[in-house]
Design an enzyme around this catalytic site. Structure first.
Site, PDB file in Angstrom:
ATOM      1  N   ALA A  45       0.844  -1.192   0.000  1.00  0.00           N
ATOM      2  CA  ALA A  45       0.000   0.000   0.000  1.00  0.00           C
ATOM      3  C   ALA A  45       0.880   1.243   0.000  1.00  0.00           C
ATOM      4  CB  ALA A  45      -0.917   0.014   1.222  1.00  0.00           C
ATOM      5  N   CYS A  46       0.475   2.238  -0.762  1.00  0.00           N
ATOM      6  CA  CYS A  46       1.170   3.519  -0.743  1.00  0.00           C
ATOM      7  C   CYS A  46       0.132   4.616  -0.476  1.00  0.00           C
ATOM      8  CB  CYS A  46       1.924   3.762  -2.045  1.00  0.00           C
ATOM      9  SG  CYS A  46       0.905   4.104  -3.490  1.00  0.00           S
ATOM     10  N   PRO A  47       0.568   5.804  -0.107  1.00  0.00           N
ATOM     11  CA  PRO A  47      -0.375   6.860   0.251  1.00  0.00           C
ATOM     12  C   PRO A  47      -1.397   7.188  -0.839  1.00  0.00           C
ATOM     13  CG  PRO A  47       1.797   7.455   1.016  1.00  0.00           C
ATOM     14  CD  PRO A  47       1.956   6.214   0.170  1.00  0.00           C
TER      15      PRO A  47
END
Length: 103
Positions: free
Chosen positions: A8-10
């Site tokens: 997951a990334c922002p």
């Protein structure tokens, strides 16, 4: 060895999926069974089942933000890393888990 992972990334776009692909390539190289759940802009994809998690030797969370439903991993061998090490050298990240599993 079997590993389940969450990436997951922002923003939930490129790095989420790039990390998943890097982990999959590295796992193939090392002969590791791997299933990766992505938590991206499209929501949760390739969601890990309770069975997937229970059968895993390791849970790897590669994320630069809190992941959804992290309580699923309570009691599991869990390793959390930022996305950068996975993007730069996923092979080294997985090799470290292999080493820790035998230590």
């Amino acid at each position: 060895m079997k590993i389940v992972a969450v990436t997951a990334c922002p923003t939930g776009i490129a790095h989420t999926y790039m990390a998943a692909e890097a982990l999959e390539r590295a796992a193939n190289t090392l002969g590791i069974k791997l299933k990766v759940e992505t938590q991206g802009a499209m929501g949760l994809e390739n969601t890990l089942s309770a069975r997937d998690i229970a059968q895993a030797d390791w849970v790897l969370i590669a994320s630069d933000r809190p992941v959804e439903q992290q309580e699923r991993f309570i009691g599991c061998r869990l390793k959390q890393v930022n996305l950068e090490p996975v993007l730069l050298n996923a092979l080294a990240v997985l090799k470290a888990l292999q080493h820790d599993a035998t230590a």
